[in-house]
Write an enzyme that holds these catalytic residues in place. Structure first.
Site, PDB file in Angstrom:
ATOM      1  CB  CYS A 150       7.462  -5.086   8.373  1.00 34.57           C
ATOM      2  SG  CYS A 150       9.025  -3.752   9.361  1.00 34.57           S
ATOM      3  CB  CYS A 207       1.310   5.752  11.422  1.00 37.01           C
ATOM      4  SG  CYS A 207       1.958   7.389  10.711  1.00 37.01           S
ATOM      5  CD  GLU A 222      -2.943  -1.722   2.215  1.00 37.25           C
ATOM      6  OE1 GLU A 222      -3.946  -2.029   2.432  1.00 37.25           O
ATOM      7  OE2 GLU A 222      -2.348  -1.155   3.098  1.00 37.25           O
TER       8      GLU A 222
HETATM    9  N1  SAH Z   1       9.458   0.687   9.311  1.00 37.79           N
HETATM   10  C1  SAH Z   1      10.039   2.651   9.405  1.00 37.79           C
HETATM   11  C2  SAH Z   1       8.626   2.877   8.443  1.00 37.79           C
HETATM   12  C3  SAH Z   1       7.226   2.159   9.176  1.00 37.79           C
HETATM   13  S1  SAH Z   1       5.917   3.126  10.039  1.00 37.79           S
HETATM   14  C4  SAH Z   1       9.807   3.058  10.673  1.00 37.79           C
HETATM   15  O1  SAH Z   1       9.948   2.581  11.428  1.00 37.79           O
HETATM   16  O2  SAH Z   1      10.312   3.924  10.854  1.00 37.79           O
HETATM   17  C5  SAH Z   1       6.086   4.631   9.393  1.00 37.79           C
HETATM   18  C6  SAH Z   1       5.736   5.042  11.411  1.00 37.79           C
HETATM   19  O3  SAH Z   1       4.824   4.348  12.468  1.00 37.79           O
HETATM   20  C7  SAH Z   1       6.502   4.800  12.385  1.00 37.79           C
HETATM   21  O4  SAH Z   1       7.222   5.876  13.079  1.00 37.79           O
HETATM   22  C8  SAH Z   1       5.825   3.685  13.192  1.00 37.79           C
HETATM   23  O5  SAH Z   1       6.586   3.011  14.639  1.00 37.79           O
HETATM   24  C9  SAH Z   1       4.567   4.486  13.284  1.00 37.79           C
HETATM   25  N2  SAH Z   1       3.559   3.406  13.943  1.00 37.79           N
HETATM   26  C10 SAH Z   1       3.092   1.924  13.679  1.00 37.79           C
HETATM   27  N3  SAH Z   1       2.014   1.394  13.717  1.00 37.79           N
HETATM   28  C11 SAH Z   1       1.686   2.908  14.305  1.00 37.79           C
HETATM   29  C12 SAH Z   1       0.345   3.292  14.236  1.00 37.79           C
HETATM   30  N4  SAH Z   1      -0.986   1.766  15.341  1.00 37.79           N
HETATM   31  N5  SAH Z   1      -0.130   4.480  15.244  1.00 37.79           N
HETATM   32  C13 SAH Z   1       0.744   5.349  15.175  1.00 37.79           C
HETATM   33  N6  SAH Z   1       1.982   5.313  14.874  1.00 37.79           N
HETATM   34  C14 SAH Z   1       2.750   4.113  13.985  1.00 37.79           C
END
Ligand code: SAH
Length: 348
Positions: A113, A338, A93
């Site tokens: 992931c 996110c 996505e």
């Molecule tokens: N793997 C990378 C990029 C993908 S996640 C990383 O971890 O940075 C993108 C962002 O969304 C990251 O900051 C992650 O911690 C956050 N994230 C993941 N799950 C989330 C959720 N349920 N609510 C809010 N942010 C979340």
């Protein structure tokens, strides 16, 4: 049937050599390269400055693997989510986030992931494979098109915050960034690109050495090892002190401030000691904190802390002269926010 080689795995030099080896002029390679990247065509028949025979020769030898946007959903807040089908049928996505002034593309780097953050929906899909550079590039092209159609402007920013851990697909992510920023590709400035990582120290160092001029965001969520390991188990091996050293190295090499992404959860990281640990962590290298809203992924063990706690974080960080922003979630109604990307649209 034997699979044809994906022509976009070839460099411009490879293409020039292909034509030479076929007894043709090398510059044809430059023409094809331009069609493939700057013009982003998905069929040899669209390469209109090549003869029919030449196009036939190419399609006899190569395939143009490309993505297909299978489903586009639009949120009430204008956010757009694409379900993107890859050439082998797998789906990732990507998301377009429009604001008053910006159009930000949020792209995926892996199918599923490699990591296991407990609060993230993508982590529940095991990693199937890394995306190729062209698959990352195509997501950007598709979102740029949508931004022009629906918002009348090109993309202004790109963030690697979709599915996957970009630094666990290092080579292909760096190659995609090269194509996205090159004048022979999309010509987007690297300063407008943010690579977001859960924190893989060795790869942060490599990225610093790469000299790409992109920005770095780190999903910190806790500056206390025991807590971070509970919510991001890989932290047991890649702990905060190794991360800190790699971030200091990043800053010494790039002079580019680091953004920490941080969600505040009830009962997890909502105490004074959590705030103080974050303040201390921010002192190792110039940093800014993005407090992001938690997007529930329907299991109930993580609950967003109340606004008083978030305000307490903001106050304490500001009192310590650390820049902090509180980010509202976008696209929640279509599971585009996110951590919500989990191929729920049932295309797989
Ligand atoms: N793997 C990378 C990029 C993908 S996640 C990383 O971890 O940075 C993108 C962002 O969304 C990251 O900051 C992650 O911690 C956050 N994230 C993941 N799950 C989330 C959720 N349920 N609510 C809010 N942010 C979340």
């Amino acid at each position: 049937m034997e699979q044809k080689k994906d022509i976009r795995s070839l460099t411009k030099e490879d293409l020039r050599e292909f034509f030479l080896s076929e007894g043709m002029e090398a510059y044809r390679g430059n023409q094809v390269y331009e069609w493939l990247w700057r013009k982003s065509v998905h069929s040899f028949d669209d390469m209109t400055n090549l003869s029919k025979e030449l196009r036939q020769k190419l399609s006899d030898n190569f395939a143009i693997n490309h993505i297909e946007v299978d489903l586009m959903q639009r949120s009430v807040d204008g956010t757009i989510k694409n379900a993107v089908r890859l050439h082998d049928g797998l789906v990732v996505e990507s998301v377009l986030i429009p604001t008053a002034k910006r159009s930000t593309a949020c792209v995926s780097s892996q199918v599923g992931c490699s990591l296991d953050c407990k609060f993230c929906a993508t982590a529940r899909l095991k990693r199937m494979r890394n995306l190729n550079p062209d698959e990352i590039y195509d997501q950007v092209v598709a979102l740029d098109k949508e931004s022009r159609i629906y918002y009348g402007r090109p993309l202004s920013n790109i963030v690697f915050m979709g599915m996957g851990e970009p630094l666990m697909n290092y080579k292909n992510v760096v190659s995609a960034i090269g194509k996205i920023t090159s004048d022979e590709g999309l010509g987007i400035s690297p300063k407008r690109i943010t690579v977001s990582t859960s924190g893989v120290p060795k790869m942060i160092r490599n990225l610093a050495d790469e000299g790409l001029k992109v920005k770095l965001a780190v999903s910190l969520h806790s500056a206390i090892d025991s807590i971070r390991t509970k919510i991001m188990p890989f932290n047991a091996k890649l702990n905060l002190s190794d991360l800190r050293e790699s971030l200091q190295y990043w800053y010494s090499k790039t002079r580019s401030r680091i953004t920490y992404e941080y969600v505040v959860w009830k009962g997890i990281n909502d105490k004074e000691s959590d705030i103080q640990a974050l303040v201390d962590y921010c002192k190792f290298a110039p940093a800014k904190v993005n407090l992001i809203q938690y997007n529930p992924i329907d299991d109930g063990s993580f609950v967003q802390a109340g606004s008083e706690v978030v305000q307490n974080y903001v106050r304490t960080l500001e009192n310590n002269r650390i820049i902090v922003t509180v980010r509202q979630s976008r696209g929640q109604d279509i599971d585009a926010a996110c951590g919500q990307l989990a191929n729920k649209s049932n295309l797989c």
